[in-house]
Design a protein around this motif. Sequence first.
Motif, PDB file in Angstrom:
ATOM      1  N   ARG A 313      28.525  31.803  46.489  1.00  0.00           N
ATOM      2  CA  ARG A 313      29.900  31.505  46.092  1.00  0.00           C
ATOM      3  C   ARG A 313      30.246  32.044  44.705  1.00  0.00           C
ATOM      4  O   ARG A 313      31.365  31.818  44.224  1.00  0.00           O
ATOM      5  N   ASP A 314      29.328  32.760  44.061  1.00  0.00           N
ATOM      6  CA  ASP A 314      29.573  33.267  42.715  1.00  0.00           C
ATOM      7  C   ASP A 314      29.601  34.788  42.727  1.00  0.00           C
ATOM      8  O   ASP A 314      28.778  35.434  43.389  1.00  0.00           O
ATOM      9  N   LEU A 315      30.541  35.359  41.977  1.00  0.00           N
ATOM     10  CA  LEU A 315      30.783  36.795  42.007  1.00  0.00           C
ATOM     11  C   LEU A 315      30.670  37.430  40.629  1.00  0.00           C
ATOM     12  O   LEU A 315      31.055  36.828  39.619  1.00  0.00           O
ATOM     13  N   ARG A 316      30.159  38.634  40.603  1.00  0.00           N
ATOM     14  CA  ARG A 316      30.263  39.527  39.452  1.00  0.00           C
ATOM     15  C   ARG A 316      31.286  40.597  39.806  1.00  0.00           C
ATOM     16  O   ARG A 316      31.095  41.351  40.767  1.00  0.00           O
ATOM     17  N   ILE A 317      32.353  40.678  39.042  1.00  0.00           N
ATOM     18  CA  ILE A 317      33.440  41.614  39.312  1.00  0.00           C
ATOM     19  C   ILE A 317      33.499  42.621  38.172  1.00  0.00           C
ATOM     20  O   ILE A 317      33.786  42.257  37.033  1.00  0.00           O
ATOM     21  N   GLU A 318      33.204  43.870  38.478  1.00  0.00           N
ATOM     22  CA  GLU A 318      33.244  44.929  37.466  1.00  0.00           C
ATOM     23  C   GLU A 318      34.423  45.841  37.741  1.00  0.00           C
ATOM     24  O   GLU A 318      34.595  46.333  38.869  1.00  0.00           O
ATOM     25  N   LEU A 319      35.251  46.074  36.713  1.00  0.00           N
ATOM     26  CA  LEU A 319      36.398  46.958  36.829  1.00  0.00           C
ATOM     27  C   LEU A 319      36.022  48.356  36.357  1.00  0.00           C
ATOM     28  O   LEU A 319      35.037  48.535  35.638  1.00  0.00           O
ATOM     29  N   ILE A 320      36.837  49.345  36.736  1.00  0.00           N
ATOM     30  CA  ILE A 320      36.486  50.719  36.385  1.00  0.00           C
ATOM     31  C   ILE A 320      36.586  50.975  34.883  1.00  0.00           C
ATOM     32  O   ILE A 320      36.001  51.942  34.385  1.00  0.00           O
ATOM     33  N   ASP A 321      37.274  50.104  34.141  1.00  0.00           N
ATOM     34  CA  ASP A 321      37.329  50.282  32.688  1.00  0.00           C
ATOM     35  C   ASP A 321      36.134  49.656  31.981  1.00  0.00           C
ATOM     36  O   ASP A 321      36.052  49.646  30.755  1.00  0.00           O
ATOM     37  N   LEU A 325      33.764  40.478  34.889  1.00  0.00           N
ATOM     38  CA  LEU A 325      34.251  39.104  35.018  1.00  0.00           C
ATOM     39  C   LEU A 325      33.362  38.358  36.002  1.00  0.00           C
ATOM     40  O   LEU A 325      32.804  38.954  36.940  1.00  0.00           O
ATOM     41  N   TYR A 326      33.234  37.053  35.793  1.00  0.00           N
ATOM     42  CA  TYR A 326      32.476  36.208  36.698  1.00  0.00           C
ATOM     43  C   TYR A 326      33.403  35.130  37.241  1.00  0.00           C
ATOM     44  O   TYR A 326      34.134  34.473  36.482  1.00  0.00           O
ATOM     45  N   ARG A 327      33.386  34.937  38.539  1.00  0.00           N
ATOM     46  CA  ARG A 327      34.249  33.943  39.161  1.00  0.00           C
ATOM     47  C   ARG A 327      33.505  33.252  40.295  1.00  0.00           C
ATOM     48  O   ARG A 327      32.577  33.808  40.888  1.00  0.00           O
ATOM     49  N   GLU A 340      39.947  39.401  54.842  1.00  0.00           N
ATOM     50  CA  GLU A 340      39.626  38.016  54.519  1.00  0.00           C
ATOM     51  C   GLU A 340      40.142  37.710  53.114  1.00  0.00           C
ATOM     52  O   GLU A 340      40.235  38.589  52.261  1.00  0.00           O
ATOM     53  N   ARG A 341      40.490  36.444  52.893  1.00  0.00           N
ATOM     54  CA  ARG A 341      41.029  36.028  51.590  1.00  0.00           C
ATOM     55  C   ARG A 341      40.064  35.061  50.928  1.00  0.00           C
ATOM     56  O   ARG A 341      39.688  34.036  51.507  1.00  0.00           O
ATOM     57  N   LEU A 342      39.694  35.382  49.684  1.00  0.00           N
ATOM     58  CA  LEU A 342      38.845  34.509  48.890  1.00  0.00           C
ATOM     59  C   LEU A 342      39.694  33.840  47.819  1.00  0.00           C
ATOM     60  O   LEU A 342      40.460  34.501  47.113  1.00  0.00           O
ATOM     61  N   THR A 343      39.547  32.530  47.690  1.00  0.00           N
ATOM     62  CA  THR A 343      40.208  31.797  46.610  1.00  0.00           C
ATOM     63  C   THR A 343      39.223  31.646  45.461  1.00  0.00           C
ATOM     64  O   THR A 343      38.090  31.190  45.659  1.00  0.00           O
ATOM     65  N   LEU A 344      39.653  32.051  44.260  1.00  0.00           N
ATOM     66  CA  LEU A 344      38.793  32.014  43.079  1.00  0.00           C
ATOM     67  C   LEU A 344      39.097  30.801  42.222  1.00  0.00           C
ATOM     68  O   LEU A 344      40.197  30.246  42.282  1.00  0.00           O
ATOM     69  N   ASP A 345      38.161  30.397  41.411  1.00  0.00           N
ATOM     70  CA  ASP A 345      38.346  29.210  40.581  1.00  0.00           C
ATOM     71  C   ASP A 345      39.302  29.464  39.420  1.00  0.00           C
ATOM     72  O   ASP A 345      39.822  28.525  38.824  1.00  0.00           O
ATOM     73  N   SER A 346      39.537  30.742  39.062  1.00  0.00           N
ATOM     74  CA  SER A 346      40.515  31.071  38.034  1.00  0.00           C
ATOM     75  C   SER A 346      40.970  32.508  38.208  1.00  0.00           C
ATOM     76  O   SER A 346      40.285  33.319  38.842  1.00  0.00           O
ATOM     77  N   ALA A 347      42.143  32.816  37.674  1.00  0.00           N
ATOM     78  CA  ALA A 347      42.711  34.158  37.805  1.00  0.00           C
ATOM     79  C   ALA A 347      41.915  35.157  36.981  1.00  0.00           C
ATOM     80  O   ALA A 347      41.234  34.804  36.013  1.00  0.00           O
ATOM     81  N   LEU A 348      42.032  36.434  37.350  1.00  0.00           N
ATOM     82  CA  LEU A 348      41.353  37.483  36.602  1.00  0.00           C
ATOM     83  C   LEU A 348      42.010  37.743  35.258  1.00  0.00           C
ATOM     84  O   LEU A 348      41.370  38.252  34.333  1.00  0.00           O
ATOM     85  N   GLY A 349      43.295  37.432  35.144  1.00  0.00           N
ATOM     86  CA  GLY A 349      43.993  37.636  33.878  1.00  0.00           C
ATOM     87  C   GLY A 349      44.510  39.042  33.678  1.00  0.00           C
ATOM     88  O   GLY A 349      45.072  39.365  32.635  1.00  0.00           O
TER      89      GLY A 349
END
Length: 396
Positions: A313-321, A325-327, A340-349
């Motif tokens: 249930r935990d993600l590492r999200i890496e952007l091209i810049d 982020l961890y969510r 599929e749609r995943l609901t995250l605990d907070s927005a990426l901002g």
Amino acid sequence: MSLEGIIPWGWAPDWGSGIREWLEWLTDTLPAHGGEEQRRSLRLGPRQQFEFRVLAQGSDRAWLESVLWRHGNGRFAVPLWPDALTLEAALPSGSTVVPVDPQGRQFAAGEPVALLGDSPRQIELAEVASVAGGVVTLAGATAQAWPAGTQVIPAPVARLDVPAALPRFTGQVASVRLRFEMDRPAAWPEEIGAAAYRGYPVLEEAIDWAEDPLVQLDRRSTTIDAGTGPVLVDDPVGAPLPLFRARRTLLSRSEIAAWRSQLFALDGRRGAIWVPSWSEDLLPAATIAAGSTTLDVHWCGVAANLAGDPMRRDLRIELIDGTVLYRRVTAVSELSASVERLTLDSALGVEVAPEGFALVSWLSLTRQESDVAEFAWWSGDVAQTTCSFRGFRHDV
């Protein structure tokens, strides 16, 4: 410390055969039936071993064999060859300050340092008083003058870990592989790294894809089979306890020092760290707004197989810049046969289009699989190591 009775080891290694270093902690791990763990360290510090090959010929070979014959069970001051530094200018006799920068190398107060010339007989031991101010200060003065080019190497006291074997190419040449274990526990500054998530560090260092990384989905299951009826399989955890294994190639002294600091902070199998899969586990399918807490991804069976799994249930999200982020995923639903749609605990901002994501990987909370860490040294600035981490059930 007194250097009396300590034999200086001056035979240089054969770098073509590589040098191996091991750090060995000792952890008592108590697994619960459901996959949780209690862990405690049983040593003040890790034991340290060094192994290298020496190629000796002529009188040096005979002298080497004589030393091993007489002192095979003795205490040697063994240079840590990858940590060698070189004098840029001559060092007069009677010197108490050696102008080499010990930063990132294993010089330590109270331990020997070796000054080594062009042959095994050209060696002098001295005790280190301090390593402050970018120099090595000695507890006593040097007994002889040393020219520019002399090697300055930390040389802790060690004993042979296994008996020396002396295979010979000819009657004059011997190739000897030796493993030494240091007398004292190894010490190094602890620094786990800056990345953190939910109170635990995150492994952010890149892996070496020249060797295939491994993810092994082990289970703590028990098979009950009397041989005469149905086979019963009990899986108390209800989920895998994954093993992650990958190779790292450390290409500078700063990388080597940072990884050593992380190892000492993890304290063998005792400490916990988040480890990403480093795989494209989820492929975003739509732009996510800066304030949105839903992430649409191409269908991959998350809702059917992983929804509600506390270890997925935990993600590492890496952007091209380069932003990372961890969510946490709090809910999953199928929008269609392809999304599929995943609901995250907070927005990426930040608003991100699908092409703005570099890598979305699952994170697992793990501890090291082994209490032993190995460095394969190919030069003083390059080393390889293998990372192995084991997931465990948690309520973080």
